[in-house]
Scaffold this motif. Structure first.
Motif, PDB file in Angstrom:
ATOM      1  N   GLU A 274       1.797  12.077  -2.369  1.00  0.00           N
ATOM      2  CA  GLU A 274       3.169  12.475  -2.063  1.00  0.00           C
ATOM      3  C   GLU A 274       4.088  12.201  -3.244  1.00  0.00           C
ATOM      4  O   GLU A 274       3.954  11.181  -3.931  1.00  0.00           O
ATOM      5  N   ASP A 275       5.036  13.081  -3.471  1.00  0.00           N
ATOM      6  CA  ASP A 275       6.004  12.855  -4.545  1.00  0.00           C
ATOM      7  C   ASP A 275       6.806  11.582  -4.304  1.00  0.00           C
ATOM      8  O   ASP A 275       7.151  10.870  -5.258  1.00  0.00           O
ATOM      9  N   ALA A 276       7.094  11.267  -3.042  1.00  0.00           N
ATOM     10  CA  ALA A 276       7.928  10.100  -2.730  1.00  0.00           C
ATOM     11  C   ALA A 276       7.170   8.784  -2.828  1.00  0.00           C
ATOM     12  O   ALA A 276       7.799   7.718  -2.907  1.00  0.00           O
ATOM     13  N   GLU A 277       5.842   8.833  -2.825  1.00  0.00           N
ATOM     14  CA  GLU A 277       5.003   7.626  -2.922  1.00  0.00           C
ATOM     15  C   GLU A 277       5.554   6.494  -2.054  1.00  0.00           C
ATOM     16  O   GLU A 277       5.898   5.410  -2.533  1.00  0.00           O
ATOM     17  N   ARG A 278       5.632   6.736  -0.751  1.00  0.00           N
ATOM     18  CA  ARG A 278       6.192   5.756   0.177  1.00  0.00           C
ATOM     19  C   ARG A 278       5.335   4.498   0.223  1.00  0.00           C
ATOM     20  O   ARG A 278       4.166   4.544   0.587  1.00  0.00           O
ATOM     21  N   ALA A 279       5.935   3.379  -0.135  1.00  0.00           N
ATOM     22  CA  ALA A 279       5.220   2.108  -0.199  1.00  0.00           C
ATOM     23  C   ALA A 279       5.593   1.220   0.977  1.00  0.00           C
ATOM     24  O   ALA A 279       6.730   1.232   1.457  1.00  0.00           O
ATOM     25  N   SER A 280       4.627   0.447   1.438  1.00  0.00           N
ATOM     26  CA  SER A 280       4.794  -0.497   2.537  1.00  0.00           C
ATOM     27  C   SER A 280       4.213  -1.831   2.097  1.00  0.00           C
ATOM     28  O   SER A 280       3.426  -1.905   1.146  1.00  0.00           O
ATOM     29  N   HIS A 281       4.575  -2.891   2.817  1.00  0.00           N
ATOM     30  CA  HIS A 281       4.185  -4.224   2.377  1.00  0.00           C
ATOM     31  C   HIS A 281       3.726  -5.093   3.540  1.00  0.00           C
ATOM     32  O   HIS A 281       4.272  -5.016   4.646  1.00  0.00           O
ATOM     33  N   ALA A 282       2.739  -5.926   3.276  1.00  0.00           N
ATOM     34  CA  ALA A 282       2.274  -6.943   4.205  1.00  0.00           C
ATOM     35  C   ALA A 282       2.513  -8.296   3.550  1.00  0.00           C
ATOM     36  O   ALA A 282       1.932  -8.591   2.503  1.00  0.00           O
TER      37      ALA A 282
ATOM     38  N   ASP B  57       8.339  -1.883   6.687  1.00  0.00           N
ATOM     39  CA  ASP B  57       8.484  -0.427   6.540  1.00  0.00           C
ATOM     40  C   ASP B  57       7.137   0.295   6.480  1.00  0.00           C
ATOM     41  O   ASP B  57       6.871   1.067   5.546  1.00  0.00           O
ATOM     42  N   PRO B  58       6.261   0.080   7.456  1.00  0.00           N
ATOM     43  CA  PRO B  58       4.896   0.592   7.319  1.00  0.00           C
ATOM     44  C   PRO B  58       4.748   2.103   7.481  1.00  0.00           C
ATOM     45  O   PRO B  58       5.359   2.709   8.359  1.00  0.00           O
ATOM     46  N   VAL B  59       3.909   2.668   6.620  1.00  0.00           N
ATOM     47  CA  VAL B  59       3.345   4.002   6.814  1.00  0.00           C
ATOM     48  C   VAL B  59       1.904   3.776   7.255  1.00  0.00           C
ATOM     49  O   VAL B  59       1.127   3.117   6.564  1.00  0.00           O
ATOM     50  N   ASP B  60       1.531   4.290   8.400  1.00  0.00           N
ATOM     51  CA  ASP B  60       0.224   4.010   8.991  1.00  0.00           C
ATOM     52  C   ASP B  60      -0.891   4.663   8.170  1.00  0.00           C
ATOM     53  O   ASP B  60      -0.670   5.658   7.467  1.00  0.00           O
ATOM     54  N   ALA B  61      -2.075   4.106   8.294  1.00  0.00           N
ATOM     55  CA  ALA B  61      -3.237   4.647   7.578  1.00  0.00           C
ATOM     56  C   ALA B  61      -4.502   4.134   8.233  1.00  0.00           C
ATOM     57  O   ALA B  61      -4.510   3.052   8.844  1.00  0.00           O
TER      58      ALA B  61
ATOM     59  N   TRP C  94       0.831  -1.201   0.000  1.00  0.00           N
ATOM     60  CA  TRP C  94       0.000   0.000   0.000  1.00  0.00           C
ATOM     61  C   TRP C  94       0.865   1.251   0.000  1.00  0.00           C
ATOM     62  O   TRP C  94       1.973   1.257   0.534  1.00  0.00           O
ATOM     63  N   ILE C  95       0.353   2.277  -0.647  1.00  0.00           N
ATOM     64  CA  ILE C  95       0.946   3.617  -0.624  1.00  0.00           C
ATOM     65  C   ILE C  95      -0.056   4.489   0.105  1.00  0.00           C
ATOM     66  O   ILE C  95      -1.082   4.875  -0.447  1.00  0.00           O
ATOM     67  N   ALA C  96       0.221   4.748   1.377  1.00  0.00           N
ATOM     68  CA  ALA C  96      -0.769   5.405   2.240  1.00  0.00           C
ATOM     69  C   ALA C  96      -1.135   6.799   1.746  1.00  0.00           C
ATOM     70  O   ALA C  96      -2.271   7.241   1.901  1.00  0.00           O
ATOM     71  N   HIS C  97      -0.163   7.495   1.150  1.00  0.00           N
ATOM     72  CA  HIS C  97      -0.397   8.861   0.682  1.00  0.00           C
ATOM     73  C   HIS C  97       0.075   8.971  -0.771  1.00  0.00           C
ATOM     74  O   HIS C  97       1.162   9.491  -1.048  1.00  0.00           O
ATOM     75  N   PRO C  98      -0.715   8.475  -1.705  1.00  0.00           N
ATOM     76  CA  PRO C  98      -0.279   8.461  -3.106  1.00  0.00           C
ATOM     77  C   PRO C  98      -0.070   9.839  -3.704  1.00  0.00           C
ATOM     78  O   PRO C  98       0.553   9.964  -4.765  1.00  0.00           O
TER      79      PRO C  98
END
Length: 207
Positions: A30-38, A49-53, A24-28
């Motif tokens: 964002e320019d950095a498009e920080r992605a996290s994985h389950a 590397d989670p970004v909360d949502a 998931w990309i919690a804040h799409p």
């Protein structure tokens, strides 16, 4: 892609579901498009590397019980401590990652050579005073997780490239040439689930 978790309906941002879990990309926006994985494993769900949502816990619960939270890059401490605390699990970091531990808002366990109870091997990719990065490799599912050195944003490669190198990385690490993945999960941008080996080889060809 699969629709096993219901993550796409959880309101956690831009979601990609696949046979081994979801990203998931919690804040799409964002320019950095920080992605996290389950990652779905026999031990439970490992969160990378989670970004909360909002809705994240529900999405993870659909996939299974959370077994742990892992941080693979020193700038990716993100919301690891908060997610781990809610699920009453530890944050795990490779033992050699001193810089990453300094940046965490929690004590961290050492990952060991694999994520506990899983087929995901933990390998050192980069270690310096300014950059620490580990990668995960699962041979049984041909899944490679590269949190920072590789990405799919325009800044990571030339126009038309599926995968590219981080702008600060001058040469692709030889370690990455050892694998032929079917899935490449990245920390910035949408991960690659089709033609992943070809995309990875192209990084070396253009480097």
């Amino acid at each position: 892609m699969t629709d096993e978790t219901g993550a796409d309906d959880a309101g956690i941002g831009a979601v990609t579901e696949w046979s081994g879990g979801f990203s998931w990309i919690a804040h799409p926006e964002e320019d950095a498009e920080r992605a996290s994985h389950a990652l779905a494993t026999d031990a439970g769900v490992w969160v990378i590397d989670p970004v909360d949502a909002d809705g994240l816990d529900d999405a993870l619960g659909e996939l299974g019980d959370v077994a742990g939270v892992a941080v693979l890059q020193d700038r990716h401490t993100r919301d690891a401590a908060a997610v781990a605390d809610r699920h009453d699990v530890a944050v795990s970091v490779p033992g050699w990652m001193e810089l990453t531990r300094e940046k965490l808002d929690a004590d961290a366990e050492a990952t060991g050579e694999t994520l506990a109870g899983t087929d995901y091997a933990v390998r050192e990719l980069t270690r310096s005073d300014e950059w620490e990065e580990a990668v995960l490799w699962n041979g049984s599912t041909a899944t490679l997780v590269v949190p920072e050195t590789l990405g799919t944003l325009p800044a990571f490669g030339a126009e038309g490239d599926t995968l590219g190198l981080h702008p600060a990385v001058e040469e692709a690490p030889e370690l990455l040439a050892a694998w032929e993945p079917e899935h490449v999960l990245v920390g910035h941008g949408v991960s690659v689930h089709e033609g992943a080996s070809t995309a990875l080889a192209a990084v070396f060809d253009s480097n």
